[in-house]
Each structure stands twice: as structure tokens, then as C-alpha cells.
Design an enzyme around this catalytic site. Structure first.
Site, PDB file in Angstrom:
ATOM      1  N   TYR A   1       0.847  -1.192   0.000  1.00 17.56           N
ATOM      2  CA  TYR A   1       0.000   0.000   0.000  1.00 17.56           C
ATOM      3  C   TYR A   1       0.890   1.252   0.000  1.00 17.56           C
ATOM      4  CZ  TYR A   1      -3.625   3.288   1.527  1.00 17.56           C
ATOM      5  OH  TYR A   1      -4.483   4.350   1.620  1.00 17.56           O
TER       6      TYR A   1
ATOM      7  N   ASN B   1       1.649   3.717   1.866  1.00 19.80           N
ATOM      8  CA  ASN B   1       2.493   4.168   2.978  1.00 19.80           C
ATOM      9  C   ASN B   1       3.402   3.074   3.527  1.00 19.80           C
ATOM     10  OD1 ASN B   1       0.648   2.542   4.291  1.00 19.80           O
ATOM     11  ND2 ASN B   1       0.213   3.993   5.935  1.00 19.80           N
ATOM     12  N   LYS B   2       3.450   1.906   2.851  1.00 21.32           N
ATOM     13  CA  LYS B   2       4.248   0.803   3.373  1.00 21.32           C
ATOM     14  C   LYS B   2       5.727   0.973   3.025  1.00 21.32           C
ATOM     15  CE  LYS B   2       0.957  -1.558   5.383  1.00 21.32           C
ATOM     16  NZ  LYS B   2      -0.257  -0.790   5.120  1.00 21.32           N
ATOM     17  N   THR B   3       6.550   0.033   3.491  1.00 20.35           N
ATOM     18  CA  THR B   3       8.002   0.186   3.344  1.00 20.35           C
ATOM     19  C   THR B   3       8.445   0.126   1.886  1.00 20.35           C
ATOM     20  OG1 THR B   3       8.239  -2.177   3.800  1.00 20.35           O
ATOM     21  CG2 THR B   3       8.516  -0.659   5.655  1.00 20.35           C
TER      22      THR B   3
END
Length: 395
Positions: A190, A192-194
Site C-alpha cells: 500500500y 504508505n508501506k516500506t
């Protein structure tokens, strides 16, 4: 003569993805190729993901979200009506809702108060005759206590599906999450993930039958995917529907992003870890509980940096909501991870839950705030957050 007022600093958002020219060029190449849905780049992404984990023989199934991956894994494991799946209350609803998709029930348990990861003792106490599976969540990027959880699962005959939405590239016992002895692991890409593909996820498993079922079910239950049919050099229009499947495939446009994001995953983690270290130093001595560090030999992905207000801050009138409001007034975005599931009407009412059943999660929720931690933050941004946190606690 008064000095002119300094213009306000721009708002610093809670999260921003880092998309480089490599990703942009790969997406453009995809658009020009004429193959924009699931095709050659999605396959490359799956292969490179297995190689990244260090086990090319792993089966990696690219999907359009981690939610889809969790659903497919549980479906392939045969979870259904009458079954029960144990997971943590301290997570996003997707972890639990996929169980309900299948007509099974959820058993929520509390967290370890230090790590906010699922409490193995609570898991074992919750196991009953209908319990068939366990979904541990690697909260914030710190791996759950998988040795204990896998031991519990083995002794009770439970399937294990890791919710690794926060956990690329976390390590547990020195091994990358995704290579442990669970039945399946599911990652999120997604925004905002790493690493990100905008929307997307990856189901990882050593179980060939599970992977085969997931590949079939991710695209309507067809026994052949579109890429095979449309790239064949001979007529190959025929397919069969072998089950009522879903529409969970990852597009090549998204996979194009993932190919280059994956190559930067370790560098991204190092930058996030550096920001976390600067925060730790800046917040030393403040009335805050700081995120726990991983055990020696493990690796924290630092998807989130979550602080918790101590009693001293509350006694001074700085409650969680006021703390967050002050940060926003200073132009700093932040969030809360998570509003526990037992607080939400659906879960609370279906399973007759109340906060007293989950004292550690509830206490953490009432005191927590997630601060910005992402690779596009410069050192001046980090210092600005630190200064705003100090001011927010100052009265």
C-alpha cells in the site's frame, strides 16, 4: 523596525512514498508495451520477490492487496464456517475481516504490553475445539515472537498465516519474515508501506498446492490465466472455471513500480532505522514510551514509529488527542495505529467485546501516536518533528 514574520513551514504529512525515475520509466515502458494488466512484469516481480527473500523456490503470488492475500491464504487452507481463527485486537480490520469472508469466526486476543505484538500466552489460552488457524501481525515492522507462536501452533495443529503488512524486510531469529515455518506470509505494498506499488500485496508460501489454489482463485477460479492464453502462439482461448473465485490479480503497471521498489527495500529500511535512532535520541528523557528495539540478530522494518504518553504527560494535561492536535497545529501529520478492533461496533457487537478484555491494547490505544517516518524525510524534517513533540509535551 520589526523584522518581517517568517512564512509558516509547509505541512509535513504523516507519510509519502518515494518514487524515483526508475519506477517512472518502468511504468512508462509498461504503458507502451500494450500489456498493462497481469502479465510479464507481475511474473518478474513474483520471481524477484522470491530471490529477494533468498529462496528462489518459494512460491510468490502477486495480488492487488494484502487483504486479498490473507483471504486467498485462508481459503486455500480450507478455513470455513464453524472454524475459528485467532488474531490480535491491535490491528487493522483487514486482518480479521478476511476470516468473516469465509464464514468463520474470529477470536481476538490481547498484545504484549512492551512490543504490542500478539501475546503468545493469550493465544494459547484462546485455543478451543473450533480453532483452526492463527494470524500473527508483525506490528510496526517488529517481528512477533514467531518461535513461541509456531510452537503453539504445532502443538495444537493450527495453520499459521503471517500478516506481514508492516514487515518488509523484517528479520526474526536472523531470518527474513517470509522464510519462517508458517503456512503462508502476506506482505502489503500500500502507498504508505516500506515499499509500494500503490495498491498491492504478495502471498508467499512453500506449499505448492496452496500457491496453485491461490493463483486460481485470484482470477475468478479460472484454470488458466489471461497471460498464458493471450500470449500463446496457437489458439488457446479455452479455459474452465473450477471454483467461484475472486478478482485479486496485480496489474503489470503496479508490478512495474514494485520491481524497482524491491531493489531499494534494504536502503529504505536503513533510512527508516536512522530516523528511528534520531527520534530515540531526541526523545530521551521525555515522558514517552518509545518503540522497542528488536532482539539481537533481528531487523525492524520501521514501518511505524509509535510513541506512548507516560503518566507524567497525562498528569500535566497532555492527553493523546491534545498531543496530536498540537502536532497538527505545528504542521506535523501523525496518526494512531490502531483503533483496536474491540472498539469498533461490528467486532464489539458480534463478539460481545469490551475494553476490559484487552487491557494492554486499550491502554496503548489511549496513549499512542504514530509519528512520521519515511524515506523522503530529510534531517531537518526529523528535527522539526522532534522539536514539535517536545513543544507538545511542554504544557
Amino acid at each position: 523596525m520589526n523584522a518581517p514574520a517568517r512564512p509558516p513551514l509547509p505541512f509535513l504529512p504523516f507519510a509519502l512514498p518515494e518514487i524515483g525515475e526508475d519506477e517512472i520509466a518502468e511504468v512508462v515502458d509498461t504503458l507502451r508495451s500494450g500489456w498493462v494488466t497481469t502479465g510479464p512484469k507481475a511474473r518478474r516481480f513474483e520471481e524477484e520477490f522470491a530471490a529477494f527473500l533468498g529462496e528462489p523456490a518459494l512460491h510468490c503470488v502477486a495480488v492487488n492487496s494484502a487483504t486479498a492475500g490473507l483471504h486467498l491464504a485462508l481459503e486455500a487452507l480450507g478455513i470455513g464456517p464453524g472454524d475459528e481463527v485467532v488474531t490480535t485486537t491491535h490491528t487493522f480490520t483487514a486482518t480479521a475481516e478476511v476470516v468473516r469472508y469465509l464464514g468463520a469466526d474470529v477470536r481476538l486476543v490481547d498484545v504484549d504490553p512492551a512490543t504490542l505484538n500478539i501475546d503468545p500466552a493469550a493465544v494459547e489460552a484462546a485455543i478451543g475445539p473450533r480453532t483452526k488457524a492463527l494470524i500473527p501481525v508483525h506490528y510496526a515492522g517488529l517481528a512477533a515472537d514467531m518461535p513461541r507462536l509456531l510452537d503453539i501452533a504445532a502443538r495444537h495443529g493450527l495453520k499459521v498465516v503471517e500478516d506481514a503488512a508492516h514487515a518488509l524486510p523484517s528479520r526474526c531469529g536472523g531470518r527474513l519474515v517470509g522464510t519462517l515455518a508458517s503456512d503462508a506470509t502476506v506482505f502489503s505494498f500500500y502507498a504508505n508501506k516500506t515499499i509500494t506499488t500503490g495498491e498491492g500485496g504478495m502471498l508467499v508460501t512453500r506449499d505448492e498446492a496452496l500457491a496453485r489454489r491461490a493463483r486460481t482463485m485470484r482470477l475468478h477460479g479460472m484454470n488458466r490465466d489471461a497471460f498464458d492464453r493471450f500470449t500463446a502462439k496457437v489458439p488457446s482461448w479455452y479455459y474452465e472455471i473450477v471454483a467461484p473465485g475472486f478478482k485479486y490479480n496485480l496489474t503489470d503497471i503496479a508490478a512495474a513500480l514494485g520491481l524497482h521498489q524491491l531493489r531499494k527495500a534494504h536502503a529504505f529500511q536503513q533510512r527508516r532505522a536512522a530516523i528511528a535512532a534520531r527520534y530515540d535520541e531526541a526523545f530521551a528523557g521525555l515522558p514517552l514510551v518509545l518503540p522497542p528495539r528488536p532482539p539481537a540478530g533481528d531487523l525492524h522494518a520501521w514501518h511505524l514509529y509509535v510513541v506512548r504518553l507516560e503518566d507524567e504527560a497525562l498528569a500535566a494535561g497532555v492527553h493523546r488527542d491534545r498531543f496530536i492536535q498540537r502536532l497538527f497545529e505545528a504542521g506535523i501529520g501523525c496518526s494512531v495505529h490502531y483503533i483496536p478492533l474491540h472498539q469498533h461496533p461490528y467486532w464489539r457487537e458480534r463478539y460481545a467485546l469490551d475494553a476490559t478484555m484487552f487491557p494492554h491494547s486499550q491502554r496503548a490505544y489511549e496513549r499512542m501516536a504514530s509519528l512520521p517516518i519515511y524515506t523522503r524525510m530529510g534531517d531537518t524534517d526529523v528535527a522539526r518533528v522532534a522539536e514539535a513533540v517536545r513543544a507538545a509535551l511542554g504544557g
